[in-house]
Design a protein around this motif. Structure first.
Motif, PDB file in Angstrom:
ATOM      1  N   HIS A 186      45.297  49.102  35.224  1.00 56.99           N
ATOM      2  CA  HIS A 186      44.303  48.692  34.366  1.00 56.99           C
ATOM      3  C   HIS A 186      44.418  47.706  33.107  1.00 56.99           C
ATOM      4  O   HIS A 186      43.667  46.944  32.743  1.00 56.99           O
ATOM      5  CB  HIS A 186      43.587  49.905  33.790  1.00 56.99           C
ATOM      6  N   TRP A 187      45.407  48.116  32.498  1.00 53.08           N
ATOM      7  CA  TRP A 187      46.114  47.168  31.442  1.00 53.08           C
ATOM      8  C   TRP A 187      46.281  45.675  31.934  1.00 53.08           C
ATOM      9  O   TRP A 187      45.794  44.844  31.136  1.00 53.08           O
ATOM     10  CB  TRP A 187      47.515  47.903  30.848  1.00 53.08           C
ATOM     11  N   VAL A 188      46.897  45.615  33.123  1.00 56.51           N
ATOM     12  CA  VAL A 188      47.351  44.254  33.649  1.00 56.51           C
ATOM     13  C   VAL A 188      45.732  43.651  33.728  1.00 56.51           C
ATOM     14  O   VAL A 188      45.633  42.282  33.617  1.00 56.51           O
ATOM     15  CB  VAL A 188      48.073  44.281  34.716  1.00 56.51           C
ATOM     16  N   ALA A 189      45.098  44.306  34.474  1.00 50.17           N
ATOM     17  CA  ALA A 189      43.685  43.665  34.758  1.00 50.17           C
ATOM     18  C   ALA A 189      42.873  43.234  33.398  1.00 50.17           C
ATOM     19  O   ALA A 189      42.177  42.324  33.606  1.00 50.17           O
ATOM     20  CB  ALA A 189      42.719  44.686  35.368  1.00 50.17           C
ATOM     21  N   GLU A 190      43.138  44.015  32.561  1.00 48.86           N
ATOM     22  CA  GLU A 190      42.349  43.671  31.137  1.00 48.86           C
ATOM     23  C   GLU A 190      43.022  42.459  30.530  1.00 48.86           C
ATOM     24  O   GLU A 190      42.374  41.669  29.720  1.00 48.86           O
ATOM     25  CB  GLU A 190      42.334  44.839  30.392  1.00 48.86           C
ATOM     26  N   ILE A 191      44.196  42.440  30.418  1.00 44.59           N
ATOM     27  CA  ILE A 191      45.037  41.250  29.673  1.00 44.59           C
ATOM     28  C   ILE A 191      45.697  40.364  30.471  1.00 44.59           C
ATOM     29  O   ILE A 191      45.996  39.436  29.576  1.00 44.59           O
ATOM     30  CB  ILE A 191      46.112  42.046  28.617  1.00 44.59           C
ATOM     31  N   GLY A 192      45.587  40.128  31.653  1.00 44.91           N
ATOM     32  CA  GLY A 192      46.103  39.304  32.351  1.00 44.91           C
ATOM     33  C   GLY A 192      45.273  37.886  32.684  1.00 44.91           C
ATOM     34  O   GLY A 192      44.025  38.136  32.512  1.00 44.91           O
ATOM     35  N   ASP A 193      45.890  37.096  33.167  1.00 47.20           N
ATOM     36  CA  ASP A 193      44.863  35.766  33.686  1.00 47.20           C
ATOM     37  C   ASP A 193      44.237  36.376  34.909  1.00 47.20           C
ATOM     38  O   ASP A 193      44.373  37.172  35.540  1.00 47.20           O
ATOM     39  CB  ASP A 193      45.877  34.632  33.887  1.00 47.20           C
ATOM     40  N   PRO A 194      43.338  35.664  35.220  1.00 45.06           N
ATOM     41  CA  PRO A 194      42.418  35.939  36.559  1.00 45.06           C
ATOM     42  C   PRO A 194      43.120  36.323  37.827  1.00 45.06           C
ATOM     43  O   PRO A 194      42.939  37.394  38.486  1.00 45.06           O
ATOM     44  CB  PRO A 194      41.353  34.882  36.846  1.00 45.06           C
ATOM     45  N   ARG A 195      44.302  35.460  38.172  1.00 46.53           N
ATOM     46  CA  ARG A 195      44.974  35.872  39.201  1.00 46.53           C
ATOM     47  C   ARG A 195      46.013  37.017  39.044  1.00 46.53           C
ATOM     48  O   ARG A 195      45.752  37.816  40.164  1.00 46.53           O
ATOM     49  CB  ARG A 195      46.052  34.829  39.427  1.00 46.53           C
ATOM     50  N   LEU A 196      46.445  37.275  37.805  1.00 45.39           N
ATOM     51  CA  LEU A 196      47.117  38.591  37.588  1.00 45.39           C
ATOM     52  C   LEU A 196      46.214  39.689  37.668  1.00 45.39           C
ATOM     53  O   LEU A 196      46.747  41.014  38.263  1.00 45.39           O
ATOM     54  CB  LEU A 196      47.832  38.371  36.489  1.00 45.39           C
ATOM     55  N   ALA A 197      44.923  39.543  37.161  1.00 43.44           N
ATOM     56  CA  ALA A 197      44.102  40.808  36.957  1.00 43.44           C
ATOM     57  C   ALA A 197      43.417  41.140  38.431  1.00 43.44           C
ATOM     58  O   ALA A 197      43.671  42.484  38.920  1.00 43.44           O
ATOM     59  CB  ALA A 197      42.807  40.275  36.256  1.00 43.44           C
ATOM     60  N   GLN A 198      43.577  40.058  39.292  1.00 40.10           N
ATOM     61  CA  GLN A 198      43.042  40.330  40.537  1.00 40.10           C
ATOM     62  C   GLN A 198      44.275  41.045  41.332  1.00 40.10           C
ATOM     63  O   GLN A 198      44.048  42.076  42.372  1.00 40.10           O
ATOM     64  CB  GLN A 198      42.473  39.236  41.543  1.00 40.10           C
ATOM     65  N   ALA A 199      45.471  40.880  41.165  1.00 41.81           N
ATOM     66  CA  ALA A 199      46.554  41.510  41.917  1.00 41.81           C
ATOM     67  C   ALA A 199      46.556  42.871  41.373  1.00 41.81           C
ATOM     68  O   ALA A 199      47.073  43.659  42.155  1.00 41.81           O
ATOM     69  CB  ALA A 199      47.671  40.686  41.601  1.00 41.81           C
ATOM     70  N   ALA A 200      46.254  43.197  40.171  1.00 40.63           N
ATOM     71  CA  ALA A 200      46.211  44.627  39.571  1.00 40.63           C
ATOM     72  C   ALA A 200      45.307  45.238  40.154  1.00 40.63           C
ATOM     73  O   ALA A 200      45.632  46.653  40.661  1.00 40.63           O
ATOM     74  CB  ALA A 200      46.289  44.537  38.215  1.00 40.63           C
ATOM     75  N   MET A 201      44.277  44.805  40.387  1.00 38.31           N
ATOM     76  CA  MET A 201      43.254  45.477  41.118  1.00 38.31           C
ATOM     77  C   MET A 201      43.410  45.965  42.607  1.00 38.31           C
ATOM     78  O   MET A 201      43.071  46.785  43.077  1.00 38.31           O
ATOM     79  CB  MET A 201      41.799  44.780  41.069  1.00 38.31           C
ATOM     80  N   ASP A 202      44.034  44.718  43.146  1.00 38.90           N
ATOM     81  CA  ASP A 202      44.577  44.920  44.447  1.00 38.90           C
ATOM     82  C   ASP A 202      45.505  45.967  44.854  1.00 38.90           C
ATOM     83  O   ASP A 202      45.333  46.760  45.746  1.00 38.90           O
ATOM     84  CB  ASP A 202      44.823  43.630  45.130  1.00 38.90           C
ATOM     85  N   VAL A 203      46.370  46.071  43.750  1.00 36.53           N
ATOM     86  CA  VAL A 203      47.414  47.227  43.692  1.00 36.53           C
ATOM     87  C   VAL A 203      46.590  48.695  43.719  1.00 36.53           C
ATOM     88  O   VAL A 203      47.054  49.247  44.724  1.00 36.53           O
ATOM     89  CB  VAL A 203      48.454  47.113  42.723  1.00 36.53           C
TER      90      VAL A 203
END
Length: 226
Positions: free
Chosen positions: A85-102
């Protein structure tokens, strides 16, 4: 501690090490006798775990060995959720999507009692959004070890053009920082990503390996890898 849990803990200890670990150290961390450790290692090897080594020399787990993703404790599930959730909030769109996929992949294989933690989380992330448009290309350049041309404004709004060798990104509460070697200053420098304007990845690979630069920078900063 049950034997099954102990074997999983042993695999996790070996997985965190890249160099052979002596049996005495593993036994101490698991709070078991050396004889029990040797039996556990033999059991894991018999079940197909690629553990190399022998008594007196140490043990190492060869890369590529995986465990079923169901064996998470409640704390481990919360750690995965909080981090994702932290990565999804503070990451760029690609990184945020990767966190949600995980999170989706982990949730899909959890038993019902653990899945409930995903549906009704007790730990929440509240993060301030920043201008992150440059983060994805910076991460790409770091992976490829390529030089970047950037337009940068410092805290006093002075504009400069830099050629940098990026090798890490630091995530702080107030800002995201790219750590790089700056050709203009001939030294390591830290650049706030929200102050980077135009950015261009060049075809030039920087002369030092990223891992070497990271170690040099950590030594300079007085910090070490965890």
């Amino acid at each position: 501690m049950s034997r099954a849990v102990r074997l999983l803990d042993l695999v996790q200890l070996l997985r965190r090490r890249r160099q052979p670990v002596r049996g005495q150290e593993l036994a101490r961390e698991l709070s078991i006798s050396l004889r029990t450790l040797y039996r556990d290692i033999a059991s894991l090897q018999a079940q197909g775990a690629p553990i190399d080594g022998e008594p007196g020399l140490g043990y190492v787990l060869r890369p590529g060995f995986t465990l079923p993703p169901l064996m998470f404790t409640e704390d481990e599930v919360e750690a995965l959720m909080l981090g994702s959730h932290w990565v999804a909030e503070i990451g760029d769109p690609r990184l945020a999507q990767a966190a949600m996929d995980v999170m989706a992949k982990v949730a899909a294989v959890l038993p019902p009692d653990r899945r409930a933690q995903f549906d009704c989380p007790s730990l929440l992330i509240v993060a301030r959004r920043n201008n992150l448009t440059a983060m994805a290309p910076i991460r790409d350049a770091i992976r490829r070890e390529r030089k970047l041309e950037i337009d940068y404004r410092d805290a006093g709004s002075a504009a400069t053009h830099r050629t940098i060798w990026p090798f890490a990104v630091g995530f702080f509460e107030e800002a995201r920082i790219v750590v790089a070697w700056c050709e203009l200053r001939q030294d390591y420098r830290h650049f706030r990503i929200d102050r980077i304007g135009n950015l261009l990845e060049t075809d030039a690979r920087y002369p030092k390996r990223r891992a070497v630069m990271l170690k040099d920078w950590q030594k300079l900063m007085g910090i070490g890898p965890r």
